[in-house]
Every structure is written in structure tokens, then in C-alpha cells.
Design an enzyme around this catalytic site. Structure first.
Site, PDB file in Angstrom:
ATOM      1  N   SER A 126       0.827  -1.199   0.000  1.00  0.00           N
ATOM      2  CA  SER A 126       0.000   0.000   0.000  1.00  0.00           C
ATOM      3  C   SER A 126       0.870   1.262   0.000  1.00  0.00           C
ATOM      4  O   SER A 126       1.596   1.511  -0.956  1.00  0.00           O
ATOM      5  CB  SER A 126      -0.964  -0.040   1.188  1.00  0.00           C
ATOM      6  OG  SER A 126      -1.908   1.013   1.115  1.00  0.00           O
ATOM      7  N   GLY A 266      -8.196  -8.622  -1.496  1.00  0.00           N
ATOM      8  CA  GLY A 266      -8.511  -7.207  -1.458  1.00  0.00           C
ATOM      9  C   GLY A 266      -7.268  -6.346  -1.386  1.00  0.00           C
ATOM     10  O   GLY A 266      -6.188  -6.735  -1.837  1.00  0.00           O
ATOM     11  N   HIS A 267      -7.417  -5.176  -0.775  1.00  0.00           N
ATOM     12  CA  HIS A 267      -6.315  -4.221  -0.696  1.00  0.00           C
ATOM     13  C   HIS A 267      -5.175  -4.739   0.181  1.00  0.00           C
ATOM     14  O   HIS A 267      -4.007  -4.534  -0.117  1.00  0.00           O
ATOM     15  CB  HIS A 267      -6.834  -2.887  -0.144  1.00  0.00           C
ATOM     16  CG  HIS A 267      -5.780  -1.848   0.001  1.00  0.00           C
ATOM     17  ND1 HIS A 267      -5.129  -1.296  -1.074  1.00  0.00           N
ATOM     18  CD2 HIS A 267      -5.251  -1.262   1.107  1.00  0.00           C
ATOM     19  CE1 HIS A 267      -4.249  -0.400  -0.648  1.00  0.00           C
ATOM     20  NE2 HIS A 267      -4.291  -0.366   0.663  1.00  0.00           N
ATOM     21  N   GLY A 268      -5.508  -5.434   1.254  1.00  0.00           N
ATOM     22  CA  GLY A 268      -4.481  -5.924   2.180  1.00  0.00           C
ATOM     23  C   GLY A 268      -3.951  -7.280   1.777  1.00  0.00           C
ATOM     24  O   GLY A 268      -3.887  -8.217   2.582  1.00  0.00           O
TER      25      GLY A 268
END
Length: 302
Positions: A126, A266-268
Site C-alpha cells: 500500500s 482485497g487491498h491488504g
């Protein structure tokens, strides 16, 4: 300079949560500080001292302890340095706020110098991947390869809905709101290590980050200037932007890129599916292991 902590007890609570997560690491490690122009940078080191250096850069709002489910296989061969990004909610101590990409690169180079590292592989999640992409562009001779997982901005502009959810959780950090933010960033059916989740909640409720360099879309020119080998991993359920469009743009612009959109993530991504990520990362690093690997790739491109 404004304190990192919302209230005096915040430092104690964050340290307790940080150490609780760190106690879950299944490897021997060292904790150290490196002095820089921007303050004291805290680092956790693990793995063989003669192994190739691998620098880990965590996501925004987290810390180096969040690599709890990645550190064991990564440090089996590599000398891993998990860096607490200065100004974020961790054990680093800020004296001068980083505001520009150039300042961030100066800080990063000073950390490498303090550790005695000439060049290294980088792996970031991220916001950490965003930082990795910045320093890979501005410090080409010191970066052997880059693993960018769900990079913040960089390859696509972030959606306003993503930004607003993060902002609201920071301004009104109730336990429910923070947990909903994590659920929003995690693909359906996936789980994040409970100690990492708990540390994130405590950090958000007790800290006010001093980060002033915000994740943002990088220009075509900036992406073309990343010369090192890059592994880009994105989750199918990425919430900050369209993962497929991001991968398409990265493949078009970054010269030596391998990329993949991971189904059911997902994002993580490295928190949700650490075993898969660990396997992909190690395979990529093995392709680029050796002092002269990056140099040979550059020579082929000339």
C-alpha cells in the site's frame, strides 16, 4: 512539532500493542534505531547477516510488526530490514516532517547508509509500495528489485470513496468505524491476523500521524523511469482503484514488470493471503538474486 500521540497515555498503549504483535513473530530479530535528518528511524532486522538485504515498507497506519505472517519465509535466506516509516504510527521518532518525494528519498538513503547497505531489494504494501516506487525511481543504483503490493495511488488515482472512508476513520476513530474500514479493505471471506487488527485499532485511536507526503498517482514519465525489475501484485477486490486498469497502465509504462491480479483478495493482499504472496515474492526475488543481476538487465535494455 505536534506530538504523534492524541493523549499522554497514547505512547504506552501503542508500545504495548506493538510489542504484542512483535511477540507473535516466529523468528529471532534485532531492534535498532538509525539516525537521519528526519529523526530516529526504528527498524526490525531478521535473517542471516550475510544474506542479500530485503527492505520491507509497511502500509499507512500500520508498522513493521504487520509483516508477522511474511517474515519467517522471507528471512530464511534474506537479511530482512522492516522499517517503521518515520511520521507514521510506530516506534520511529520524527524531528522533521517529510513533505516531498525528494525528502522521502533522502530519508531512505540515510537509513540505508546507517545500516551499511549499498543496494537492496524492496517489498512494500500500500503506502509502503508507493514509497518503494518513489525510491526505485530516484535511487536507481541502490535498488535491486521492487515488490509493489497494492501500491497506494501510483498506478491509478485513488477513488474519493476510499479517501473519505480513511479520513473519517482517522477523524472519528471509534472501534466500530476502524473495524469497518479494515473489513472494507479486505476481500469477503478473508481474515487479517487478530494481533495486527488490534494494533491498528489502538494506533488509530491514540495517534495522529505526521506523514505529509500523500500517496498519489505517478506520471507516465515517473513510471517509465523505474529501471529495476518490479513485481506488481494487486487484489481482485482492490477498493482504492480498478486493479485491472492499474495493471494495464503499469505493464505499458514500467520497463521490467511482472504483474498479476490475485483472485479473491482485497487491498491488504499480503495480510489476507500471506502464503500465496510469500511464494510469489520468493520466486521473484530468486530470479533477481545476485550482485550483478540488475546491472545485466539494464545492459540488455540499452
Amino acid at each position: 512539532m505536534r506530538s504523534l500521540y492524541r493523549k499522554p497515555a497514547g505512547e504506552i498503549l501503542l508500545n504495548e500493542a506493538y510489542n504484542a504483535t512483535l511477540s507473535s513473530w516466529k523468528v529471532n530479530y534485532e531492534s535498532m534505531y538509525v539516525s537521519t535528518t528526519y529523526g530516529q528511524t526504528h527498524i526490525i532486522a531478521a535473517g542471516p547477516v550475510d544474506g542479500e538485504p530485503l527492505i520491507l515498507l509497511h502500509g499507512y497506519g500500520f508498522s513493521s510488526t504487520s509483516w508477522v505472517d511474511n517474515i519467517e519465509p522471507l528471512s530464511a535466506k534474506y537479511r530482512v530490514y522492516a522499517i517503521d516509516f518515520i511520521g507514521d504510527m510506530n516506534l520511529s521518532k520524527t524531528t522533521k516532517v517529510i513533505r516531498t518525494k525528494e525528502e522521502c528519498t533522502e530519508w531512505f538513503a540515510q537509513v540505508m547508509d546507517g545500516l551499511g547497505i549499498g543496494s537492496a531489494h524492496i517489498m512494500g504494501l500500500s503506502y509502503g509500495a508507493f514509497i518503494g516506487m518513489i525510491v526505485s525511481r530516484l535511487l536507481p543504483d541502490r535498488i535491486r528489485s521492487l515488490v509493489a503490493i497494492s501500491p497506494g495511488g501510483a498506478i491509478q488515482p485513488q477513488r474519493k470513496s476510499f479517501f473519505l472512508r480513511c479520513m473519517m476513520a482517522g477523524m472519528l476513530p471509534s472501534t466500530v468505524r476502524i473495524q469497518r474500514l479494515m473489513e472494507y479493505m479486505t476481500a469477503p471471506g478473508n481474515q487479517v491476523n487478530p494481533v495486527v487488527r488490534e494494533q491498528f485499532v489502538i494506533a488509530m485511536q491514540n495517534c495522529l500521524p505526521q506523514v505529509r507526503l500523500h500517496a498519489a498517482n505517478m506520471s507516465d514519465e515517473e513510471l517509465r523511469a523505474i529501471e529495476c525489475p518490479v513485481l506488481l501484485l494487486l487484489g481482485e477486490h482492490e477498493v482504492q482503484y480498478d486493479a485491472k486498469l492499474g495493471l494495464q497502465r503499469a505493464k505499458r509504462l514500467i520497463p521490467h514488470l511482472q504483474g498479476e491480479v490475485i483472485a479473491g483478495a482485497g487491498h491488504g493482499l499480503s495480510l489476507e493471503n500471506p502464503e500465496l504472496v510469500n511464494n510469489l515474492v520468493i520466486a521473484f526475488l530468486q530470479q533477481n538474486t545476485g550482485e550483478n543481476k540488475t546491472d545485466s538487465i539494464r545492459e540488455q535494455a540499452i
